[in-house]
Structure formats: C-alpha cells, structure tokens
Design an enzyme around this catalytic site. Structure first.
Site, PDB file in Angstrom:
ATOM      1  N   HIS A  28      29.465  44.124  38.712  1.00 22.87           N
ATOM      2  CA  HIS A  28      28.607  43.002  38.314  1.00 22.87           C
ATOM      3  C   HIS A  28      28.881  41.750  39.142  1.00 22.87           C
ATOM      4  O   HIS A  28      28.031  40.852  39.212  1.00 22.87           O
ATOM      5  CB  HIS A  28      28.798  42.703  36.830  1.00 22.87           C
ATOM      6  CG  HIS A  28      27.587  42.122  36.168  1.00 22.87           C
ATOM      7  ND1 HIS A  28      26.695  41.292  36.830  1.00 22.87           N
ATOM      8  CD2 HIS A  28      27.115  42.231  34.895  1.00 22.87           C
ATOM      9  CE1 HIS A  28      25.729  40.926  35.987  1.00 22.87           C
ATOM     10  NE2 HIS A  28      25.959  41.483  34.825  1.00 22.87           N
ATOM     11  N   ASN A  29      30.037  41.649  39.794  1.00 24.85           N
ATOM     12  CA  ASN A  29      30.295  40.484  40.644  1.00 24.85           C
ATOM     13  C   ASN A  29      29.383  40.456  41.860  1.00 24.85           C
ATOM     14  O   ASN A  29      29.173  39.396  42.459  1.00 24.85           O
ATOM     15  CB  ASN A  29      31.750  40.472  41.127  1.00 24.85           C
ATOM     16  CG  ASN A  29      32.752  40.337  40.005  1.00 24.85           C
ATOM     17  OD1 ASN A  29      33.421  41.306  39.665  1.00 24.85           O
ATOM     18  ND2 ASN A  29      32.859  39.159  39.415  1.00 24.85           N
TER      19      ASN A  29
END
Length: 485
Positions: free
Chosen positions: A172-173
């Site tokens: 998700h980063n």
C-alpha cells in the site's frame, strides 16, 4: 451450497520488466510513507470470456495466464518502481525511519494456477464473500513486513469455463486503490494488444508532501488537539500506554481476531429508497448513496458496540484527491501514488444515536464537503510529523471508503470482461477494520452497493437488529449476503 476447491499452483517466479529500466532511488510522498500503510492490500478480480472469446478465436490467447504474464512484464517497463524494493533510511525528525524505493528491477512474484470450478460456482450474482478466496491468492508471507520484499504478488487462476481470476497483493505504500486499478488496467491494455498503456504512469510523489503543500495551517478538525498530543508524547512508553488504554475501552481493539466476524450488507434500489424516505425532501433528493449508507452504518455500528453516551465516536471518510473537489491541488493524469485524504467527523455517542438520521447524514455531508486546501495541507503536515493518520491516540474511529468507481470501465482485456471482485477477507485483517462500499448487481440485475462490516461476534448480532429496525425488516438474515470468519 458453497463451493470448495483447491487450486493447482505453479512455483512462484520473479518476473522482471520486459526491457531495461532506470536504476535509481525514488522518494515517497508523506501520504505514501505512513507506518499505517506498511502492509499488502489484497484484491481479487473475476473475469469471464467474452462471446467469441473461446480459445482459438481471433485475438483470444490459448493461455490467458501466459498472456497476462507477458503483459505484466511489459507493464513493469512503465511502472518500473513496482519491480523494485523498499528500503528504510534514517530520518532525523523523530518519527522513525523513512521509506524509499530502490528501482532495482528485481521483479514481482507471479504464479499460474488452475481450479476445477466455473465462474458461476462462485455465486449468481457474483457477490462477496468469495468461497476459498485463499486458493486464488499466492502466499505473501507476513503482510505487515514490506521492506526488501517484492511489492506486487500476482496469481492468475484459470477456471473450467475459460474464465479466470486475478488475485494479487500489492504494497500500500506504493499505490492506493485507484493506483492499483490503473496498474491492472495497463496490464489489460497490453494483454489486449495495445502498444502502450492507455494511461501512462506519473510518479510525482513530491506533490503530496508537507514541503510542497505546507502552509503552517492548524488542522481545524476534531483530531487537532489529539494530533498535537500524539506529537508531544514522544516516549514509546507513553505511546504504548495510550494504546493499551484505548484498546481496553474499545471492543474493536480488544477483541481477539478469532472472535471477530465480517458480514456484507447488500443495498439495492428498494433499500436505498426506503432509507431516503426517512429524510426531509431537500436532503433525500441531494444526498448520495454513499453519504446515506455511511450515516446508517455509523449509527448502527455505534449502537452495536455499546459506547457510553458521553464517549466521542469518530467517522473517518477516505476521499480521493483526484476528485473534482480538489481543484486547488490538481494531480496529473496517471498519478498512481496514495492520494487519499481522510476528514473526520466527531460526535458524542448519545447525540449520534438520539438525534434523527437526517442529522447524521448532514454531518457526513459537511465533513466531506469541508475538505478545503487548508485542511488538506494541515492533514499532510500532520502525517509528515506523525507518519500516520489518524493519530494513534485516537480511538473509536470508523473508517469508510468508497471504491465503487475504481473498476468502472476498467480492465478491458478485449477477450475477457470484468465480472466482479474487490477487497476480500484475506491477507492483513487489521486493514479490514473499516468498511468498503463496492458496486455490484443484485439478484434482480439492479445496480446495488455492498458494504462490508467487521465487528466482534456479539456486536454483529446487535448491529443486524439495529439495521433491521432502520430498514423495517423482520428477517435479519435477509440483510446480509453471507458472513466470513
């Protein structure tokens, strides 16, 4: 009858970009670099062969998995940071190490699989929860460990009917929901035979940093004072003590995972119309389905969790900064980083439940529409300082995301069409604490909304009673599609 099956998987391979790519280190934005985003999001997508798309037809590959594998390798030429690895670098700001992306072209994980089931075996209509969803995903290991690991893990599972399932984990980063969908759309474009993705990717993570947006503004939100408190409480002992106290007071934080349950609530045109009928005319006509259902779910959840009337409860709405509301800080087409901002509404539990539904709807609408440039800048500054949102000192927070539009008109393989999918109950459980609003069709073929809800088992029973009252339904079982443990 729920279908059960076991997939036959190939050995995982590291798939590199199809051609040489730049070797460099890229910085993440302050929104990307949140500690709370250090996990792999899990998504599944179901596809059916189009008419005339049987194996051997013009343009249809005999082996969809191999076609998608080749398209993914080509897509990584454009999305080459995704083929790299995250690395921690020291940060003197006191909020812990920062992440950077080393563009090493080491590759992503790819798995081919087969399953002796047909698309229709997953349910008609195709709605969550999906049976045996773990068989549609490759092993991501510890989904909270992201440093030095492949940033994307994809499995293509071919079905007996000629359809297939894309199941993937993505860090998700690197991307938010829209960014993930854009990457998969690029794969579909290239698998369809296009010479390049329809939308070319844009990195530009500097656009969403405190250095770029900073105005020195103070966030005028219910989290302002608590955010300041979190920043000043730099002692790990103080922070851990605050987290333990919050967990003890909130069943959502203190209940073990094996005592939690996820259920999916289906709202078709009939249910939405009935709920609108409980609002004044001016509000019923102008309120969106998302605003209406968010208000309903928040109220029922608050009642189900039994919060005391004086306790403050919060609603955090995930909003896409690519939206029309963000004319003041436009993002370029093709931006695939995290671009979600999350305004927060707050109320005493007693006030929330004691006042009409219309008041809750109004609060949701004000919160959404109050996201100004100043508040957006203040939130990014707070995230840059704390490396998280919401601040860890906050409790009784209910997060909602509208992901209905991430798959509309996307994923056109030409020889296969999107049949359904979304975020399943798999992978990292802590990322499922909020609710996702997903678009689908009900058994009558009507466009509907599915909303997920994770609660302690006892609270879920109370939640369904509250929902039954609002919808004037005697049979609480008719409210949900199915539950997942």
């Amino acid at each position: 009858m729920v279908v059960t099956f076991t997939s036959r998987r190939s050995e995982p391979v590291l798939l590199r970009p199809a051609r040489p790519t730049p070797r460099e280190t890229k910085q993440l934005s302050d929104l990307d670099d949140q500690r709370t985003l250090r996990y792999y999001e899990t998504v599944v997508g179901f596809f059916r062969r189009c008419d005339g798309g049987a194996a051997g037809a013009v343009g249809a590959p005999a082996d969809p998995a191999k076609a998608i594998r080749a398209a993914l390798a080509e897509a990584l030429v454009y999305y080459y940071p995704v083929a790299g690895r995250l690395r921690e670098v020291a940060d003197g700001g006191g909020a812990g190490n920062r992440l950077v992306v080393d563009c090493t072209a080491e590759g992503v994980v790819f798995v081919e699989a087969d399953a002796d089931v047909r698309l229709e075996d997953f349910g008609q209509p195709l709605l969550p929860p999906y049976p045996c969803v773990g068989e549609l995903l490759c092993d991501a290991g510890d989904t909270r460990a992201v440093v030095g690991k492949p940033l994307l893990l994809m499995q293509v599972t071919q079905l007996k009917c000629g359809g297939f399932v894309l199941g993937f984990h993505i860090c998700h980063n690197i991307a938010d929901g829209f960014g993930m969908a854009q990457l998969i759309m690029a794969i579909a474009d290239l698998a369809r035979g296009e010479p390049a993705p329809t939308i070319l990717p844009v990195w530009r993570r500097d656009l969403l940093t405190a250095a770029r947006l900073g105005s020195g503004a103070v966030a005028r939100t219910p989290f302002a004072s608590a955010a300041a408190a979190s920043a000043s409480a730099s002692s790990p002992a103080l922070q851990n003590g605050a987290r333990r106290a919050a967990a003890a007071a909130d069943a959502m934080l203190s209940t073990p995972p094996d005592r939690m349950v996820v259920e999916y609530f289906l709202f078709g045109p009939r249910e939405v119309s009935y709920l609108r009928g409980q609002l004044p005319a001016h509000l019923a006509d102008s309120t969106t389905v998302f605003e209406l259902l968010t208000a309903v779910m928040w109220r029922c959840r608050t009642a189900a969790l039994g919060y005391g009337p004086d306790l403050r409860v919060r609603l955090m709405i995930t909003m896409n900064a690519r939206g029309r509301w963000n004319a003041h800080t436009p993002l370029p087409r093709g931006f695939y980083g995290n671009a979600h901002v999350s305004p927060v509404a707050e109320a005493a539990a007693g006030d929330l439940l004691g006042r009409p539904l219309a008041d809750t709807v109004e609060l949701v609408r004000r919160t959404k529409r109050g996201m100004t440039r100043e508040r957006m800048s203040a939130m990014v500054e707070t995230v840059a300082q704390l490396r998280e949102w919401p601040p860890s000192s906050m409790d009784r927070v209910y997060e909602v995301s509208d992901i209905k539009w991430t798959t509309v008109n996307l994923l056109k393989f030409g020889w296969a069409e999107f049949a359904g999918g979304g975020i399943p109950l798999a992978g990292d459980l802590t990322s499922k604490l909020g609710s996702d609003h997903t678009r689908c069709k009900n058994s009558a073929g009507e466009v509907s909304t599915v909303v997920s809800m994770l609660l302690p088992r006892v609270a879920m029973a109370r939640f369904k009673k509250e929902m039954a009252v609002l919808l004037n339904k005697d049979d609480k079982k008719s409210l949900t599609i199915m539950s997942s443990l």
